[in-house]
Each structure stands twice: as C-alpha cells, then as structure tokens.
Motif scaffolding. Structure first.
Motif, mmCIF file in Angstrom:
data_model
loop_
_atom_site.group_PDB
_atom_site.id
_atom_site.type_symbol
_atom_site.label_atom_id
_atom_site.label_comp_id
_atom_site.label_asym_id
_atom_site.label_seq_id
_atom_site.Cartn_x
_atom_site.Cartn_y
_atom_site.Cartn_z
ATOM 1 N N ASP A 130 -4.549 -3.804 -6.774
ATOM 2 C CA ASP A 130 -4.302 -5.221 -6.520
ATOM 3 C C ASP A 130 -2.895 -5.572 -6.963
ATOM 4 O O ASP A 130 -2.506 -5.297 -8.106
ATOM 5 C CB ASP A 130 -5.311 -6.088 -7.271
ATOM 6 N N VAL A 131 -2.127 -6.164 -6.053
ATOM 7 C CA VAL A 131 -0.756 -6.557 -6.363
ATOM 8 C C VAL A 131 -0.769 -7.953 -6.980
ATOM 9 O O VAL A 131 -1.342 -8.881 -6.415
ATOM 10 C CB VAL A 131 0.124 -6.558 -5.086
ATOM 11 N N LYS A 132 -0.149 -8.107 -8.134
ATOM 12 C CA LYS A 132 -0.148 -9.409 -8.804
ATOM 13 C C LYS A 132 0.631 -10.445 -8.011
ATOM 14 O O LYS A 132 0.311 -11.624 -8.024
ATOM 15 C CB LYS A 132 0.438 -9.270 -10.215
ATOM 16 N N SER A 133 1.687 -10.017 -7.340
ATOM 17 C CA SER A 133 2.437 -10.908 -6.461
ATOM 18 C C SER A 133 2.333 -10.382 -5.044
ATOM 19 O O SER A 133 2.598 -9.209 -4.785
ATOM 20 C CB SER A 133 3.918 -10.985 -6.856
ATOM 21 N N ALA A 134 1.939 -11.239 -4.107
ATOM 22 C CA ALA A 134 1.681 -10.794 -2.750
ATOM 23 C C ALA A 134 2.934 -10.739 -1.890
ATOM 24 O O ALA A 134 2.852 -10.524 -0.690
ATOM 25 C CB ALA A 134 0.674 -11.734 -2.084
ATOM 26 N N PHE A 135 4.113 -10.912 -2.486
ATOM 27 C CA PHE A 135 5.333 -11.014 -1.696
ATOM 28 C C PHE A 135 6.221 -9.792 -1.883
ATOM 29 O O PHE A 135 6.080 -9.026 -2.827
ATOM 30 C CB PHE A 135 6.101 -12.281 -2.071
ATOM 31 N N LEU A 136 7.170 -9.634 -0.953
ATOM 32 C CA LEU A 136 8.086 -8.504 -0.998
ATOM 33 C C LEU A 136 8.978 -8.557 -2.229
ATOM 34 O O LEU A 136 9.340 -9.623 -2.707
ATOM 35 C CB LEU A 136 8.968 -8.508 0.251
ATOM 36 N N HIS A 137 9.332 -7.382 -2.735
ATOM 37 C CA HIS A 137 10.251 -7.272 -3.863
ATOM 38 C C HIS A 137 11.602 -6.811 -3.323
ATOM 39 O O HIS A 137 11.703 -5.756 -2.707
ATOM 40 C CB HIS A 137 9.738 -6.248 -4.883
ATOM 41 N N GLY A 138 12.647 -7.590 -3.525
ATOM 42 C CA GLY A 138 13.960 -7.203 -3.024
ATOM 43 C C GLY A 138 14.297 -7.937 -1.741
ATOM 44 O O GLY A 138 13.500 -8.683 -1.180
ATOM 45 N N TYR A 139 15.502 -7.697 -1.244
ATOM 46 C CA TYR A 139 15.997 -8.400 -0.074
ATOM 47 C C TYR A 139 15.914 -7.513 1.161
ATOM 48 O O TYR A 139 16.102 -6.295 1.089
ATOM 49 C CB TYR A 139 17.454 -8.822 -0.289
ATOM 50 N N LEU A 165 -3.063 -1.777 3.679
ATOM 51 C CA LEU A 165 -2.615 -2.940 2.920
ATOM 52 C C LEU A 165 -2.989 -4.228 3.626
ATOM 53 O O LEU A 165 -2.820 -4.361 4.838
ATOM 54 C CB LEU A 165 -1.094 -2.885 2.733
ATOM 55 N N TYR A 166 -3.530 -5.184 2.874
ATOM 56 C CA TYR A 166 -3.780 -6.525 3.390
ATOM 57 C C TYR A 166 -3.278 -7.518 2.349
ATOM 58 O O TYR A 166 -3.905 -7.724 1.309
ATOM 59 C CB TYR A 166 -5.267 -6.749 3.666
ATOM 60 N N VAL A 167 -2.125 -8.132 2.622
ATOM 61 C CA VAL A 167 -1.484 -9.094 1.729
ATOM 62 C C VAL A 167 -1.289 -8.466 0.347
ATOM 63 O O VAL A 167 -0.402 -7.653 0.165
ATOM 64 C CB VAL A 167 -2.261 -10.426 1.655
ATOM 65 N N ASP A 168 -2.131 -8.793 -0.634
ATOM 66 C CA ASP A 168 -1.947 -8.252 -1.984
ATOM 67 C C ASP A 168 -3.068 -7.295 -2.380
ATOM 68 O O ASP A 168 -3.230 -6.966 -3.551
ATOM 69 C CB ASP A 168 -1.844 -9.387 -3.011
ATOM 70 N N ASN A 169 -3.857 -6.855 -1.414
ATOM 71 C CA ASN A 169 -4.922 -5.889 -1.670
ATOM 72 C C ASN A 169 -4.614 -4.581 -0.969
ATOM 73 O O ASN A 169 -4.248 -4.576 0.214
ATOM 74 C CB ASN A 169 -6.272 -6.428 -1.182
ATOM 75 N N LEU A 170 -4.764 -3.482 -1.665
ATOM 76 C CA LEU A 170 -4.423 -2.172 -1.124
ATOM 77 C C LEU A 170 -5.537 -1.192 -1.434
ATOM 78 O O LEU A 170 -5.982 -1.088 -2.580
ATOM 79 C CB LEU A 170 -3.102 -1.692 -1.732
ATOM 80 N N ILE A 171 -6.014 -0.488 -0.400
ATOM 81 C CA ILE A 171 -6.999 0.568 -0.604
ATOM 82 C C ILE A 171 -6.396 1.876 -0.125
ATOM 83 O O ILE A 171 -5.534 1.891 0.761
ATOM 84 C CB ILE A 171 -8.322 0.281 0.133
#
Length: 394
Positions: A130-139, A165-171
């Motif tokens: 589970d990604v704590k932040s659902a947004f891209l890191h970096g430019y 991957l779905y938004v902030d969930n990854l299997i």
C-alpha cells in the motif's frame, strides 16, 4: 510460462442457471410475481419512507457524511495527516484539465481476476503493498498520454514477477521469492509504502488464499448494502429475476424516487465484480434509472432478496489446474421492448472459473438474429484479444 491458447466461441450457448435450486422447483408467492392492489401500497410506502430517510440523512454529499464519521477516530486522522504530509513533501501534483484525445486508464476488475486465476493455477501466493501517497514522486519531463497499471518482469531461468497497480494499491505475484524480496525492498526505498503481506482485501474484493485455491467474494459489501437499504431482514428468493420478465420505460404503477433507485443501481453494478449470476438482470434494470416506476423497483428489490440468500457466493479458483481459456457468447435478439435493440453477453473461463463477463444492450438496431449474433461476436472477440495479449506477456 503460461502460453496463450486458442479461444473457443460457442455462439449457440444457452444461459446456464448456476443457482442451487431451480426456478422450476420454486413457486413464488403472488406478492412476489404479480403484486396485488392490496400489497403494493404497503410495500411502496415502506420504500418511500426508506428513500426519505436516506435523503434526510444525506443532506450533505456522501463523501462528507463518511468524512464526518471517520474524522472522530484518531487512527484515521493520523492516516490522513501522513498522506497530506507526503503530498506536500514531494510537491507531487498540479491540477490541470485532461488533454484532448486522452483517456484516464485504470486497472480492470477482469485483470485482477485473471491474475488471481493464474496465481491459483501455478500455486503462487498473492502479496500486497500500500502506497501512503497515491501520487507520482518526481517531475515528468515528457508527455505521458497514459499510465501503465500492469507490469511483467522476466529474469533468468524462467523467474517471473507480475505487478498490478491501482492508484495506491499494488499486488504482485510470481515464482521466485528472491525477486519478491528485491522488489519490495526497492519499492519501499523509493516510495513510502506499507507491506500488507498476503492479499486479503483489494478494491472491495475479499480474498481468501488457502491450500485448495483462492476464493474471491464481496460478502461484507453485500451485508452493508442490504443494511443501507433496510433489506437486511427481507425474505430471500432462489433466483434474481422472474422468468420471462419484460420491462419497458413506461412501466406500471406510480413513479419512484430516481435518486433512491440510482443508489441501488450503483451498488449493484459494483457487485458485478464477483457475481456474474446477477450481471444480466442488473444490466436490464439499470436502463430505467432516469424515470423508474413501481415495477422497476420491484425487479431491483428482487435482486436484493436474492442477495440476501446468497451472501456467501463468490468465485473459487482451484489450485494446480492447467487449462485453456474458453469464451462463450450469445445474444437476445430484439429483447429491448422500447427500441428493439438486442442484448450481447459473453463469459470467458480459465478452466472451470470465470475471469471475465459482460451483458450489455447493443448500440445499434439489428435487422436479424444473425446480425445480432455478429455484433455480439465482435464485442467478444475484442475482449478475447485483450485477454490473449495479457496471457501472451506471461
């Protein structure tokens, strides 16, 4: 390595009733199949009361109601604060309009089911991050017309890792523990992530992994759904739709609250993710959301009564089965009573378990049964190509 296999189409396939008790053996009460004038007012006065109570409880938008309930709990406040801090720290997004000719692409439930079936066949476990932040890191320095959500890595000696991957969930699944460890370590070093271990809950799907296979259901969702619409104590029925039911836009009886009706339809549509047995009737009753009448609401409430008796239903993917991908398709010629359009339906099986299914009204009026079958077969072939491309990568 899983090889793509030929698709078998049976355009003459008949609808198979998977319900334990046959409709022929059940005799619905008169109030169920053909409500009398005496029973209708009581039933629909109760429905109106439920709709009015929902409207009173939902003066604010649904998201605001849920926010106000969870903000009182410390664990949710901490989770929200952590995500906001991660977003600010990474300076991750800027609000813009969607570019022309671009679409938002997300993972389909069909992809998830296909991965679960493959994991069961190959005796693989499914893990989740589970990604704590659902947004891209970096430019992003280049134009990105779409966001990939399905990744495959093949190493030496047939080692494989598959991530979805779905938004902030990854299997992720695969056949090598070393690749698992390297993948988790690299992801958690790069992003702020939580290791949730074996997958138990993903996109509203309840997943139970056992020695015999993988069972996917939405039991908790069904119970909450019935509670929300005050149907938790309703009498169950054996089949979700009356035999030979035909609905029209005009319907019969007085007009019903379309907001209440849409809420039921939205919940039922999401339930299609694990319940192919209600796909057809949900597709049918959802056509009348703009101006529903009593007969439409009766048909919708019958689905809820069917769910009351089948809460535990789901899909079980057996372990160790090495089988082919098979597709079935059929059409209901001119079944729509208003526009004389036909209904297309298909289901794809990976072995004995369904991985993809659909039931939709066709967009054109066909002039013959043969033409309706061709339209249906075309939609089925498009889905077959998509499934084969996924399997080809594996």
């Amino acid at each position: 390595m899983q090889q793509s296999t030929p698709i078998i189409f049976d355009t003459g396939a008949k609808e198979v009733d998977t319900i334990p008790e046959s409709a022929a053996n059940s005799t619905p009460a008169a109030a169920e199949s053909s409500p009398t004038a005496e029973t209708l007012p009581t039933a629909f006065e109760e429905t109106d009361a439920v709709a009015q109570s929902l409207r009173r409880a939902r003066k604010n938008p649904a998201w605001m109601m849920y926010y106000e309930s969870v903000i009182r709990e410390e664990k949710w406040r901490k989770a929200m604060d952590a995500e906001i801090k991660a977003i600010k720290r990474n300076d991750t997004w800027e609000l813009i309009d969607l570019p022309d000719k671009h679409k938002i692409i997300v993972t389909k439930h069909g992809t998830i089911r296909l991965l679960i079936a493959l994991a069961a066949q190959n005796l693989w476990l499914i893990f989740q991050l589970d990604v704590k932040s659902a947004f891209l890191h970096g430019y992003l320095e280049e134009e990105c017309p779409y966001e990939p959500t399905f990744f495959v890595k093949i190493g030496e000696d047939g080692r494989m890792l598959i991530a979805c991957l779905y938004v902030d969930n990854l299997i992720f699944i695969g056949n090598n523990k070393g690749m698992f460890s390297d993948f988790k370590r690299s992801m958690m070093n790069e992003f702020e992530m939580s290791d949730l271990g074996k997958m138990h809950y993903f996109l509203g799907l309840e997943v139970v992994q056992s020695n015999d296979g993988i069972f996917v259901s939405q039991k908790k969702y069904v119970q909450n759904f019935l509670n929300k619409f005050k149907m938790q104590n309703c009498n169950p029925t054996n089949i979700p739709v009356e035999f030979g039911l035909k609905l029209t836009k005009a319907g019969s009886g007085k007009k019903m609250d379309n907001t209440f009706y849409k809420q039921i339809m939205g919940s039922l549509m999401y339930l299609n993710a694990t319940r192919p047995d209600i796909m057809y009737i949900v597709s049918l009753v959802s056509r009348y959301m703009e101006c529903p009448t009593e007969i439409h609401l009766l048909a919708a409430k019958r689905i809820l009564r069917y769910l009351q008796g089948t809460k535990d239903f789901g899909i079980f993917y057996r372990k160790g089965e090495k089988v082919d991908l098979i597709g079935f398709t059929d059409s209901d010629y001119a079944g729509d009573q208003d526009g004389r359009k036909s209904t297309s339906g298909y289901v794809f099986m990976l072995g004995t378990e369904a991985v993809s299914w659909s039931s939709k009204k066709q967009t054109v009026v066909t002039l013959s049964c043969t033409e309706a079958e061709f339209v249906t077969a075309t939609a089925c072939v498009c889905q077959a190509i998509w499934l084969r491309r996924i399997l080809k990568k594996l």
